[in-house]
Design a protein around this motif. Sequence first.
Motif, mmCIF file in Angstrom:
data_model
loop_
_atom_site.group_PDB
_atom_site.id
_atom_site.type_symbol
_atom_site.label_atom_id
_atom_site.label_comp_id
_atom_site.label_asym_id
_atom_site.label_seq_id
_atom_site.Cartn_x
_atom_site.Cartn_y
_atom_site.Cartn_z
ATOM 1 N N LEU A 191 56.184 34.341 49.384
ATOM 2 C CA LEU A 191 56.312 33.918 50.778
ATOM 3 C C LEU A 191 56.624 32.434 50.823
ATOM 4 C CD1 LEU A 191 53.135 35.703 52.159
ATOM 5 C CD2 LEU A 191 55.488 36.504 52.364
ATOM 6 N N SER A 192 57.482 32.046 51.746
ATOM 7 C CA SER A 192 57.762 30.629 51.919
ATOM 8 C C SER A 192 56.641 29.985 52.717
ATOM 9 C CB SER A 192 59.112 30.439 52.627
ATOM 10 O OG SER A 192 59.121 31.110 53.867
ATOM 11 N N ASN A 193 56.628 28.659 52.732
ATOM 12 C CA ASN A 193 55.515 27.933 53.327
ATOM 13 C C ASN A 193 55.365 28.170 54.827
ATOM 14 O OD1 ASN A 193 54.882 26.847 50.865
ATOM 15 N ND2 ASN A 193 56.160 25.037 51.142
ATOM 16 N N ASN A 194 56.479 28.384 55.490
ATOM 17 C CA ASN A 194 56.426 28.520 56.943
ATOM 18 C C ASN A 194 56.534 29.972 57.398
ATOM 19 O OD1 ASN A 194 59.005 28.760 56.050
ATOM 20 N ND2 ASN A 194 59.962 27.586 57.704
ATOM 21 N N THR A 195 56.036 30.875 56.595
ATOM 22 C CA THR A 195 56.070 32.286 56.971
ATOM 23 C C THR A 195 54.663 32.821 57.140
ATOM 24 O OG1 THR A 195 56.036 33.050 54.691
ATOM 25 C CG2 THR A 195 58.199 32.694 55.676
ATOM 26 N N THR A 196 54.584 33.913 57.838
ATOM 27 C CA THR A 196 53.346 34.679 57.927
ATOM 28 C C THR A 196 53.669 36.108 57.555
ATOM 29 O OG1 THR A 196 53.763 35.142 60.265
ATOM 30 C CG2 THR A 196 52.374 33.225 59.743
ATOM 31 N N THR A 197 52.645 36.860 57.218
ATOM 32 C CA THR A 197 52.870 38.255 56.859
ATOM 33 C C THR A 197 52.232 39.173 57.883
ATOM 34 O OG1 THR A 197 50.903 38.320 55.475
ATOM 35 C CG2 THR A 197 52.974 37.741 54.402
ATOM 36 N N ILE A 198 52.837 40.327 58.026
ATOM 37 C CA ILE A 198 52.311 41.364 58.904
ATOM 38 C C ILE A 198 52.018 42.578 58.036
ATOM 39 C CG2 ILE A 198 52.811 42.861 60.869
ATOM 40 C CD1 ILE A 198 54.789 40.741 61.823
ATOM 41 N N PRO A 199 50.810 43.120 58.090
ATOM 42 C CA PRO A 199 50.510 44.305 57.273
ATOM 43 C C PRO A 199 51.257 45.528 57.787
ATOM 44 C CG PRO A 199 48.677 43.805 58.734
ATOM 45 C CD PRO A 199 49.650 42.671 58.891
ATOM 46 N N THR A 200 51.464 46.480 56.902
ATOM 47 C CA THR A 200 52.050 47.767 57.283
ATOM 48 C C THR A 200 51.023 48.861 56.997
ATOM 49 O OG1 THR A 200 52.977 48.284 55.105
ATOM 50 C CG2 THR A 200 54.298 46.870 56.553
ATOM 51 N N HIS A 201 51.392 50.111 57.293
ATOM 52 C CA HIS A 201 50.462 51.206 57.028
ATOM 53 C C HIS A 201 50.271 51.443 55.534
ATOM 54 C CE1 HIS A 201 54.395 53.250 56.844
ATOM 55 N NE2 HIS A 201 53.790 54.060 55.982
ATOM 56 N N HIS A 202 51.171 50.860 54.700
ATOM 57 C CA HIS A 202 51.041 50.972 53.251
ATOM 58 C C HIS A 202 50.391 49.704 52.723
ATOM 59 C CE1 HIS A 202 51.909 51.637 49.036
ATOM 60 N NE2 HIS A 202 52.425 52.816 49.318
ATOM 61 N N ASP A 203 49.259 49.855 52.015
ATOM 62 C CA ASP A 203 48.488 48.677 51.618
ATOM 63 C C ASP A 203 49.180 47.821 50.575
ATOM 64 O OD1 ASP A 203 48.275 50.455 49.556
ATOM 65 O OD2 ASP A 203 46.106 50.295 49.313
ATOM 66 N N LYS A 204 50.253 48.320 49.943
ATOM 67 C CA LYS A 204 50.975 47.545 48.942
ATOM 68 C C LYS A 204 52.218 46.858 49.513
ATOM 69 C CE LYS A 204 48.493 48.657 45.248
ATOM 70 N NZ LYS A 204 47.813 47.653 44.405
ATOM 71 N N ILE A 205 52.518 47.086 50.776
ATOM 72 C CA ILE A 205 53.744 46.563 51.375
ATOM 73 C C ILE A 205 53.402 45.744 52.614
ATOM 74 C CG2 ILE A 205 55.989 47.145 52.366
ATOM 75 C CD1 ILE A 205 55.901 49.767 50.829
ATOM 76 N N MET A 206 53.949 44.514 52.686
ATOM 77 C CA MET A 206 53.769 43.649 53.851
ATOM 78 C C MET A 206 55.138 43.197 54.352
ATOM 79 S SD MET A 206 50.735 41.340 52.201
ATOM 80 C CE MET A 206 51.667 41.257 50.668
ATOM 81 N N ILE A 207 55.172 42.729 55.603
ATOM 82 C CA ILE A 207 56.403 42.205 56.182
ATOM 83 C C ILE A 207 56.305 40.686 56.214
ATOM 84 C CG2 ILE A 207 57.888 42.115 58.221
ATOM 85 C CD1 ILE A 207 56.842 44.892 58.962
ATOM 86 N N SER A 208 57.315 40.025 55.668
ATOM 87 C CA SER A 208 57.374 38.570 55.690
ATOM 88 C C SER A 208 58.190 38.118 56.898
ATOM 89 C CB SER A 208 58.024 38.056 54.396
ATOM 90 O OG SER A 208 58.256 36.670 54.476
#
Length: 654
Positions: free
Chosen positions: A574-591
């Motif tokens: 992840l870059s410094n100015n990003t946040t992540t959003i969880p998905t229904h899959h615990d191994k996959i996130m949205i940047s």
Amino acid sequence: MKKLNDAFRALYRGDNLLKMTELRYLPRWLVIVIDVLIVFFSIFLAYFFLKKLNIRVNFASYSLQKRIIIITVNILFMFVFKTYAGIIRHSTFFDFFKILLASGSTLFTLLLINYCFELSVGTSLYLYPSLFLYFFISVSIMFFFRIFTKQFFNMLMDIKGNASKIRVAVVGVGDVSVSLARAIVHNPSYPYQLAGFLTNRSDSNRALLLGHKIYNQEQIVKNQHLIKQFDAVLIIKEIMTKSDLEEWMTFALDRGLKVLKAPSLSKMRDTDLVGGIRQLQIEDLLNRKPIKIENEEVKRRHFEKNVLVTGGAGSIGSEIVRQVAQFAPSLIVVLDQAESPLYELELELLEKFPEQDFKFILADISNSYRLEKVFETYGFSMVYHAAAYKHVPIIEDNPHEAVFVNILGTKNVALLSKKYKVNRFVMVSTDKAVNPTNVMGASKRAAELFVQSLQNSEGNITKFITTRFGNVLGSNGSVIPHFRRQIEKGGPVTITHPDIIRYFMTIPEACELVLQAGTMGNGAEIYVFDMGEPVKILDLAKRMIKLSGYTPDIDIKITFVGLRPGEKLYEELLSNNTTTIPTHHDKIMISKDPYMSFEDIDLLVIQIIKAAVKRNKLEVVRILKNIVPEFISNNSEFELLDHQKSEDLISEDI
């Protein structure tokens, strides 16, 4: 006959073991002779018992004739049921059953003769108890002879083979460990010999399992001579925690023992367990938990659909092809510019998936005219874009080539996916695209920005998805195969920096997540994967050297060669100015990365392609830094562009 003579000659000369084990089976005539002798002995024994019981037999004066009748009838049924035909050293229940049939038929015939004789003369020829007694004695001795011969030959083979077998100590005393140990005992043809069990428990010291002792670590530490009984320890990875796995590995390697790994018990039949034993590899020590994917949704996206995989002959692309083939698509088009790997993959896939329809296309993704014909012909539903240049130092020296493949090639495939209304376009990116310090990573970030921008472009119905992950174990050019080759050559193992760390993931695991992410979202997402804990490359090298049976810095030297152009100590997802959003899959996130409009990124891409055509390296990288502002070169000739940019900013402020 010659083999038998050699065996008996060996007994006389003293070379017993070698020659006796060369005797493949007893000749049939010898088996018949022995069985006839058993019949004689059984008759004698039956009459001996009757005599000791003071029982008078009928027609004692005709005892010779009566015995000849018994022998004749028994030999007749031996030939009828071919009791002599089996190989004695491999006797089974079926051979015992044939003996029962032959002896039972003999008994029935003699009872019939006895009954007929009794009807005609008034007195039976044999005493009925003597016939039954003969039956039980003869069957027992014939069966014992076969069992004894079988065990005798097995013992000889064990004595002969054990000298060259690997003496293994199975770690654990649970049901799974005992099952594995039993499989070793029952498979004498394999190169392993059970030598005992190892455990951390202290309550099993006096117990025996399968006739072998159970040792704990404390015993072996106190009595170092005990370790001489073993050549290797056998680990069952599935029943161990990561700390237990590392503890037993260290325990074995510190004492000069090999570390072997049992196959996955859930995938192997009992008869294949021993054959699946392998030496523990460094990949096993990463101990990542298996990924669970939602097969039904993935299958629905691919079943009876046309699928394109660019870079399909590469390590990632080829695994995507293998996994997609399991979901029965109508057609898989495998596109790559590497001729030999494409041909080798074709041979493999046609053998492995004979029912699947494949098309193998040799093409360069930077050639839009060639690509358009492919899209026009096959009408794809899913496109997996795995084609890319990824070798950091080489791309640092040839930035224009990164533009042609990583940027222009991605642009071509993405625009054609939009034009021909592909349902989903899935791009395989890299963690090196995050805060890039090299041209390769920056070119992939530029490709990400272009793909994202197409989602909201005019007339688009395709869902554009990007997946981003770190290093994959065993991929082309990855560090583990490189270290393995260096160790095989006797070293040295070269590491760029003592503090360098990397994330690792297996190729199948990464591709499973790519397929899963391809079914998710509404488009424009950048999916990042849970890469687990980062691994220090120096620790990785030391473990690999130990697993190969050497001592780091003594048998195999480790040298530090310095960071390569564009390389950094650690990778980021992840870059410094990003946040992540969880998905229904615990191994996959949205940047949630910054993105650009299609008009802006397309204009910059056109500029950088023109610069690449002119082979102007500095201009290519300068434009690339405009596209990716966070791109700061490291240990590279292009650092001067960053200095110029800083000076320009200072001048503007003044």
